[in-house]
Structure formats: C-alpha cells, structure tokens
Scaffold this motif. Structure first.
Motif, PDB file in Angstrom:
ATOM      1  N   ASP A 197     -26.843  -2.564  -3.510  1.00 41.69           N
ATOM      2  CA  ASP A 197     -25.590  -2.721  -2.785  1.00 41.69           C
ATOM      3  C   ASP A 197     -24.399  -2.855  -3.721  1.00 41.69           C
ATOM      4  O   ASP A 197     -23.371  -2.230  -3.540  1.00 41.69           O
ATOM      5  CB  ASP A 197     -25.656  -3.967  -1.892  1.00 41.69           C
ATOM      6  N   SER A 198     -24.579  -3.703  -4.739  1.00 42.65           N
ATOM      7  CA  SER A 198     -23.415  -3.921  -5.588  1.00 42.65           C
ATOM      8  C   SER A 198     -23.088  -2.673  -6.403  1.00 42.65           C
ATOM      9  O   SER A 198     -21.936  -2.465  -6.769  1.00 42.65           O
ATOM     10  CB  SER A 198     -23.610  -5.148  -6.481  1.00 42.65           C
ATOM     11  N   ALA A 199     -24.098  -1.822  -6.671  1.00 45.86           N
ATOM     12  CA  ALA A 199     -23.795  -0.569  -7.365  1.00 45.86           C
ATOM     13  C   ALA A 199     -22.929   0.328  -6.482  1.00 45.86           C
ATOM     14  O   ALA A 199     -22.033   1.015  -6.969  1.00 45.86           O
ATOM     15  CB  ALA A 199     -25.089   0.154  -7.734  1.00 45.86           C
ATOM     16  N   VAL A 200     -23.172   0.289  -5.173  1.00 45.54           N
ATOM     17  CA  VAL A 200     -22.373   1.108  -4.258  1.00 45.54           C
ATOM     18  C   VAL A 200     -20.958   0.547  -4.134  1.00 45.54           C
ATOM     19  O   VAL A 200     -19.984   1.274  -4.005  1.00 45.54           O
ATOM     20  CB  VAL A 200     -23.041   1.165  -2.863  1.00 45.54           C
ATOM     21  N   LEU A 201     -20.867  -0.786  -4.213  1.00 43.62           N
ATOM     22  CA  LEU A 201     -19.577  -1.435  -3.967  1.00 43.62           C
ATOM     23  C   LEU A 201     -18.707  -1.567  -5.213  1.00 43.62           C
ATOM     24  O   LEU A 201     -17.497  -1.777  -5.102  1.00 43.62           O
ATOM     25  CB  LEU A 201     -19.822  -2.836  -3.383  1.00 43.62           C
ATOM     26  N   ALA A 202     -19.316  -1.477  -6.398  1.00 46.29           N
ATOM     27  CA  ALA A 202     -18.579  -1.769  -7.630  1.00 46.29           C
ATOM     28  C   ALA A 202     -17.300  -0.939  -7.740  1.00 46.29           C
ATOM     29  O   ALA A 202     -17.321   0.273  -7.548  1.00 46.29           O
ATOM     30  CB  ALA A 202     -19.477  -1.509  -8.831  1.00 46.29           C
ATOM     31  N   PRO A 203     -16.188  -1.597  -8.048  1.00 49.18           N
ATOM     32  CA  PRO A 203     -14.944  -0.846  -8.194  1.00 49.18           C
ATOM     33  C   PRO A 203     -14.931  -0.064  -9.497  1.00 49.18           C
ATOM     34  O   PRO A 203     -15.735  -0.308 -10.388  1.00 49.18           O
ATOM     35  CB  PRO A 203     -13.870  -1.931  -8.209  1.00 49.18           C
ATOM     36  N   GLU A 204     -14.015   0.865  -9.571  1.00 49.79           N
ATOM     37  CA  GLU A 204     -13.968   1.736 -10.731  1.00 49.79           C
ATOM     38  C   GLU A 204     -12.504   2.042 -10.969  1.00 49.79           C
ATOM     39  O   GLU A 204     -11.813   2.498 -10.059  1.00 49.79           O
ATOM     40  CB  GLU A 204     -14.729   3.006 -10.363  1.00 49.79           C
ATOM     41  N   LEU A 205     -12.039   1.733 -12.166  1.00 48.06           N
ATOM     42  CA  LEU A 205     -10.644   2.048 -12.458  1.00 48.06           C
ATOM     43  C   LEU A 205     -10.536   3.539 -12.710  1.00 48.06           C
ATOM     44  O   LEU A 205     -11.242   4.086 -13.546  1.00 48.06           O
ATOM     45  CB  LEU A 205     -10.167   1.268 -13.675  1.00 48.06           C
ATOM     46  N   ARG A 206      -9.673   4.183 -11.957  1.00 50.66           N
ATOM     47  CA  ARG A 206      -9.602   5.631 -12.084  1.00 50.66           C
ATOM     48  C   ARG A 206      -8.443   6.045 -12.972  1.00 50.66           C
ATOM     49  O   ARG A 206      -7.459   5.338 -13.133  1.00 50.66           O
ATOM     50  CB  ARG A 206      -9.472   6.270 -10.707  1.00 50.66           C
ATOM     51  N   ALA A 207      -8.602   7.218 -13.552  1.00 50.64           N
ATOM     52  CA  ALA A 207      -7.570   7.751 -14.430  1.00 50.64           C
ATOM     53  C   ALA A 207      -6.298   7.996 -13.624  1.00 50.64           C
ATOM     54  O   ALA A 207      -6.330   8.059 -12.401  1.00 50.64           O
ATOM     55  CB  ALA A 207      -8.058   9.041 -15.060  1.00 50.64           C
TER      56      ALA A 207
ATOM     57  N   VAL B 255     -18.572  -8.193  -7.326  1.00 51.06           N
ATOM     58  CA  VAL B 255     -18.622  -7.108  -8.302  1.00 51.06           C
ATOM     59  C   VAL B 255     -17.238  -6.793  -8.879  1.00 51.06           C
ATOM     60  O   VAL B 255     -17.066  -5.779  -9.558  1.00 51.06           O
ATOM     61  CB  VAL B 255     -19.265  -5.820  -7.731  1.00 51.06           C
TER      62      VAL B 255
ATOM     63  N   LEU C 118     -25.195   1.663   3.455  1.00 47.72           N
ATOM     64  CA  LEU C 118     -24.807   0.283   3.151  1.00 47.72           C
ATOM     65  C   LEU C 118     -24.224  -0.414   4.388  1.00 47.72           C
ATOM     66  O   LEU C 118     -24.428  -1.604   4.593  1.00 47.72           O
ATOM     67  CB  LEU C 118     -23.779   0.288   2.014  1.00 47.72           C
TER      68      LEU C 118
ATOM     69  N   THR D 221       0.825  -1.207   0.000  1.00 47.28           N
ATOM     70  CA  THR D 221       0.000   0.000   0.000  1.00 47.28           C
ATOM     71  C   THR D 221       0.865   1.267   0.000  1.00 47.28           C
ATOM     72  O   THR D 221       0.374   2.352   0.321  1.00 47.28           O
ATOM     73  CB  THR D 221      -0.939   0.032   1.222  1.00 47.28           C
TER      74      THR D 221
ATOM     75  N   ARG E 219     -13.969   3.692  -4.524  1.00 45.04           N
ATOM     76  CA  ARG E 219     -14.250   2.503  -5.320  1.00 45.04           C
ATOM     77  C   ARG E 219     -12.952   1.820  -5.770  1.00 45.04           C
ATOM     78  O   ARG E 219     -12.673   1.700  -6.965  1.00 45.04           O
ATOM     79  CB  ARG E 219     -15.061   2.872  -6.571  1.00 45.04           C
TER      80      ARG E 219
ATOM     81  N   ALA F  21      -1.468   6.076   2.616  1.00 44.62           N
ATOM     82  CA  ALA F  21      -1.938   5.190   1.557  1.00 44.62           C
ATOM     83  C   ALA F  21      -2.972   5.883   0.667  1.00 44.62           C
ATOM     84  O   ALA F  21      -3.526   5.263  -0.223  1.00 44.62           O
ATOM     85  CB  ALA F  21      -2.517   3.914   2.160  1.00 44.62           C
ATOM     86  N   LEU F  22      -3.228   7.172   0.931  1.00 49.91           N
ATOM     87  CA  LEU F  22      -4.195   7.915   0.110  1.00 49.91           C
ATOM     88  C   LEU F  22      -3.446   8.734  -0.944  1.00 49.91           C
ATOM     89  O   LEU F  22      -2.301   9.124  -0.730  1.00 49.91           O
ATOM     90  CB  LEU F  22      -5.013   8.866   0.998  1.00 49.91           C
ATOM     91  N   PRO F  23      -4.145   9.011  -2.073  1.00 48.13           N
ATOM     92  CA  PRO F  23      -3.467   9.772  -3.131  1.00 48.13           C
ATOM     93  C   PRO F  23      -3.405  11.269  -2.840  1.00 48.13           C
ATOM     94  O   PRO F  23      -3.523  12.078  -3.739  1.00 48.13           O
ATOM     95  CB  PRO F  23      -4.332   9.474  -4.370  1.00 48.13           C
TER      96      PRO F  23
ATOM     97  N   ARG G  58      -1.712   4.371  -5.126  1.00 51.55           N
ATOM     98  CA  ARG G  58      -2.604   4.928  -4.100  1.00 51.55           C
ATOM     99  C   ARG G  58      -3.971   5.278  -4.677  1.00 51.55           C
ATOM    100  O   ARG G  58      -4.978   5.221  -3.968  1.00 51.55           O
ATOM    101  CB  ARG G  58      -1.984   6.191  -3.493  1.00 51.55           C
TER     102      ARG G  58
END
Lengths: 348, 284
Positions: free
Chosen positions: B4-14, A185, A123, A52, A154, B122-124, A77
C-alpha cells in the motif's frame, strides 16, 4: 523543518462585500496534516482554491513547495492533488477511465496511466467496480475514486476539501486510515473539515476559521485544553429552567456554563467526576432534567469557547470578525457530536 | 514498505516540460478530453438518439406537412426540378448542426456545475484543452448526425443534383459551420449558471437565425426588412452556399460569404469562449 505550504495574508473578496478571506496566514510543515476547521462559509474552500491555483487571490501570496501559486502555477499543479467536497469525477466514465484520464492529463505515459489506474482501484477496493460507469457507484465509492484520482500523480501535497462530509461512518474511517497512511509515507495534507473529531484525529495542527479569519491555531491538545475535554450537556423543559441550572452548576468547571436554547452546556476536564457532582447538585435542589449527557466537544463548542457564540448565531459577533461578510450566508447549521448529516456545499 | 505504501508514496516531479514537448502535450490533452466526451456520448445513447429524432421530425414535417404548400419560385425552382425536398435538405443540414450546437453549451455548463472544470484547473494540463476537446467531440458527433441526415434525406426522395465533389464541399461547409457555432455556444454554456439555463439561453438565439433564413423557404417571399436580416446573418449564406454546392446554381459568392462568416466568427468566438472559460466559476 521545511514548510510545504505557506500562506501569507491571503485576501479574497467576492462581489462587492463578501470577504471570503481577510488576511489569512498559516503554514504547513512538510509531512504533516494541517486542518482548517470551520463552519460553512468560513472561507476554507476559498483558501484551498487559491492554494490549488484555481483562484487568484486579491491580496497576499502563497507558496506550495516553494512555488508561488500565482506566478509558478504550472509547477504547483505538477506537485499537488485535490479532492473536493463534491466528488468531481465524470459519472459517464468508468472508474478506470476516470483515473486513466486524470493520469493522462497529468502527462503520464499511456502504459503508466493504465498501471496506475489498476493499482489505485485495487488499493481503494474498487477493482470489481472499476469497469462500471460511475453512475452506478454509491456516494462512498465515488468519494474514494475522487481521492484516488487526486493521488494518480503521486502528489507531495494533497488537498482534501471536506473529504468526509456526507459519508457513512465506515467510509469516513476508511478515508481517515488512508490519510494516515499517506502521511506515513511523507505526503503533506491540507484538510478542511467541519468536524472537530476529524481534525482532532488527523491533524497535527488545526486552524479554526470563521468568516475569513483564523480565530485560533494550535495542536488539537492545545485547542481542547482551551475548552475542556468533555462537554456536560443538561437539557431542561424551557430556557428559564436551563438558566436556573446554569446558575446551579456555575462553580463546577473552569468555564461558566452556557445556555443554548433549553440546554446547559458546560466544558469540563473530568467528565465522570463532573457528571456525578452535577447529578448530586441537581438532586439536592429537586431538579429533574429532561436530558443529561456527556459528549465529545463539537465544532460548536470550539466556537462557543473561542467566540462566546455558536456557529448558528448570526448576530453578536465577537471582535475581530467581519460583520459585512455575514450578510450573504444564512443557513449555518448547528452540528454537534459525531457528524451524521450530509452537508450542503460551501462554495464561497 | 508495504504494498500500500508503495502505491501511496509521493514523488517529487521534475519541472514542467519544455516548450517543445508542451505542444505535444497540448495535442495529447485535447485528445484525452475529446475521447472523454466521446465516451460520454456512447454512455448516454438516449441523448444521441433524441438528438437525432428531432431533426428527423423536422424533415418529415417540412417534407410532408408543409412541403406541399411551399412553392419554390424564381430561378432556383428550375434547378431543383420542383422537388421541395431538394430545396429543403441543405436547410435541414444547417438547421441540424445549429440546434446541435446547444449540446456544446449544455456539456460545458454541466462540467462547470459538477466541478469537473475545477478539477481540470488544478491539473498540469493545457488550459485550452477543455474547450478544444469539447468542440472536437461535438465535431465528431456532427459528422455522425450529418451522415444520418443525408440517409434520412435519401429515404424521403432527396438526390444530389451536382456531383460528388459538390456534395463533399457542401458537407465540409456544413461541418465547418458547425465547428464555428460550437465555440459560440461554448461561451454561452460557460456563462450560464447551470445546464438547464444554458439550454434555454441557447434557443432564443438560434430560433430567429435558423427560421429567418433561406433554410426552409426562399427569402424573396419574406417582407423586405426580414429579407435584409435573412441574407445578412451567417445562416443565410451558409444555407445558400450548401444548396448551391449540392444542387447547382451560382456558387462563388455564397461560398465566399459563408467561408468569410466561418473564419470571421471563429476569430471572435474562440477568444470569447476562452475568456469565458477563464472567468467561469470564479466569482464564487
């Protein structure tokens, strides 16, 4: 299959001699749960902290979604979430303020931060408590908020470092269901745990870690096959009597029974049949045990099967482990069956 | 897909934003952390309360217990019209922000201890925002405490002898010095194993600096070796400059020295704190 996480010969030494990781390699397939299973001080948290980008490894390399954790830390990150074994949230803020803060620090807009906080609180069943400071939360609620905070952006890859240590049974099951939904998911999860039961339930692959080494890796089925599905546990008045019982039961299982204190532990495949046979044998020889039970294998049993010792023994190391790393960590506690006690932190 | 799964779905970020917007995000990150620390102050009102009680007690102690026995000699006595309270208050202002800086070290030690800094890492987000957000929040707290101390001073007879400009310049100097000290105590907090230790590490540093200074008594009455120290450490010129700005007397030299101390210390203390931040909590 794509690899979401690749660790190649990771090395990390703390101070002069504490070898937290000694050339540890593993990879995690995208969309699966990978379990790092091991006792306190095994190096699990160190591995998570390197992956991480919190720690820089002394040697080796690692990639998360193809990004190098040292040289492309910013990209890493941006695509990960981390929930630690301590609920690392601000107890002076409310649940909503915590989530909002983490969203903003993930560089989400104000509007989407606010919306995200609301949907995550809902949630995680924290809507009612959302506007109360965390000081008023129970341990389970705090942990849920910590996981929610890890999910704000996400992340495609989620790191859960001992997510259920110290949790009550219901919170543990809730968290397991959440992880299963996340994986459904498409999230990749790296989970560290001291509980075989947890790794067994969630992970598609498990690596057993001990003093900075991976001592076994495989599917839960493969690992369990190596040690028997059930453990027959016979307690006696003293260790001499236990040794006698061990000799008596020697021919029963595929493996030899082990004497641990006053107990005889025997991994068996068919628990009911083995129990009947063992009771018959004991009865024939007039032996009355003080305790007789069948139980699920614990982390201790895995260690016993893999190394010939339990997690609490500090001497008599199996080949391939690092004796010098033993010095700094006492206090390994023996755990068996279902996890019930809160664990103390592992920070090395 | 369920709700729920819409809230949890991952998203590849730019990939992370370009250089241009990273400055905007740096500002945003600093403000986010500042806000978080300011909210924390309001959630623990006891902290702010007792943080203010101590300097008030110092005012009362020096004004009514010791004050009568302290004679202000030399040319300054004339400017102050023999009121010790006028001599005292600039010293109190600087002392207050000095002791207040301890809370910067406690705050960061606590964040480190509780694992929050680990999460931030660990955050951007911008690396420096954790430190800048802390010192900014402490700056705001210092403004509050300063205003409070001015009010308390007025209640016990303190009056500005110069003018509004002089008073505001003195206030700016005290607050700039407070901000400078925050960075030093940030470095201490990040070097301490826990917040309790951060606190006890801070006092032995502050005590000689605050009391072996012209904050409460003129240095002329100290032994020579102590005078040498009192006038050559940062609290000396800052106290004298604040006093001169608020109550008259030759200001130029003291103000120059005080500003030089603030600037010089910032150049050293900011990188020191950043270095401690990079190292903190990484040894195990």
């Amino acid at each position: 299959m794509t690899e979401a996480i690749e660790a190649v010969e990771l090395e990390k030494t703390f101070g002069a001699t504490v070898r937290a990781l000694d050339k540890v390699s593993f990879s995690v397939t995208a969309g699966t749960v990978f379990g790092l299973l091991g006792p306190n001080g095994a190096g699990k948290t160190t591995a998570v902290r390197i992956l991480t980008t919190i720690l820089v490894p002394d040697g080796g390399s690692a990639r998360v979604l193809g990004h190098d954790v040292v040289h492309q830390a910013a990209q890493v990150r941006a695509s990960i979430g981390l929930a630690g074994q301590y609920a690392t949230v601000d107890e002076n803020l409310t649940g909503r303020e915590n989530l909002h803060m983490v969203s903003r620090l993930n560089h989400m807009s104000r509007a989407s931060s606010a919306a995200r906080a609301t949907e995550l609180l809902e949630l995680f069943h924290l809507s009612d408590a959302g506007d109360r400071p965390l000081k008023t939360y129970s341990g389970g609620m705090r942990r849920r908020l910590d996981v929610a905070a890890a999910l704000v952006a996400r992340p495609a890859v989620l790191f859960l470092d001992e997510p259920t240590s110290g949790l009550d049974p219901q919170s543990r099951i809730d968290l397991w269901e959440m992880v299963e939904e996340l994986v459904a998911v498409g999230t990749t999860v790296l989970l560290t745990t001291q509980y075989l039961e947890e790794a067994d339930r969630l992970a598609q692959r498990i690596a057993v870690v001990d003093v900075g080494h991976i001592i076994a890796e495989g599917s839960p089925a493969e690992l369990k096959a190596a040690m028997g599905a059930t453990v027959l546990d016979v307690g006696m008045a003293d260790s001499a009597a236990a040794a006698g019982v061990a000799a008596l039961l020697a021919g029963m299982g595929a493996k030899a029974p082990a004497v641990v204190g006053n107990n005889v532990e025997l991994p068996v495949d068919d628990g009911a049949r083995a129990a009947m046979e063992a009771l018959r044998l004991l009865d024939q020889h007039g032996v009355v045990p003080s305790h007789f039970s069948l139980r699920e294998p614990s982390l201790d049993d895995v260690f016993l099967a893999l190394t010939g010792r339990t997690t609490e023994s500090d001497g008599d190391l199996a080949a391939g482990t690092a004796p010098e790393a033993q010095g700094g960590r006492g206090g390994r506690r023996r755990r068996r069956g279902t996890p019930s006690q809160a664990t103390t932190g592992e920070r090395t | 897909m369920t709700a729920d799964s819409a809230v949890l779905a991952p998203e590849l970020r730019a990939a992370p934003a370009s250089e241009d917007s990273s400055l905007a995000w740096l500002v945003s990150d600093v403000l986010t952390i500042t806000k978080r620390n300011l909210i924390a102050f309001t959630r623990v009102p006891e902290f702010l309360f007792f943080n203010s009680v101590q300097p008030i007690m110092f005012v009362l102690l020096f004004r009514y217990v010791f004050g009568g026995a302290i004679a202000i000699s030399g040319p300054l006595g004339m400017y102050l019209k023999h009121h010790y309270v006028n001599y005292l208050m600039p010293g109190i202002f600087v002392q207050t922000v000095g002791f207040g800086a301890v809370s910067t070290s406690i705050g960061l030690a606590e964040d480190l201890q509780k694992g929050l800094i680990e999460r931030f890492r660990a955050l951007p987000m911008a690396r420096s925002a954790v430190l800048a957000g802390r010192t900014m929040a402490d700056f705001v707290r210092n403004i509050f405490v300063f205003v409070l101390m001015v009010a308390v001073g007025y209640a016990v007879g303190f009056r500005v002898q110069t003018n509004v400009g002089g008073f505001l310049a003195g206030a700016a100097l005290v607050l700039a010095f407070a901000f400078t000290l925050s960075w030093g105590f940030a470095a201490i907090g990040l070097s301490a194993p826990n917040s309790e230790t951060a606190q006890v590490m801070s006092f032995p540093i502050l005590f000689p600096l605050i009391f072996a200074s012209p904050a409460f008594v003129p240095v002329q009455d100290m032994p020579g070796w102590l005078q040498a120290f009192a006038t050559r450490q940062p609290f000396g010129p800052v106290v004298e400059a604040t006093r001169a700005l608020m109550f008259g007397g030759p200001t130029a030299t003291y103000v120059e020295q005080a500003v030089a101390w603030c600037g010089g210390l910032l150049v050293v203390l900011v990188p020191l704190a950043v270095w401690r931040y990079r190292r903190a909590g990484r040894s195990g």
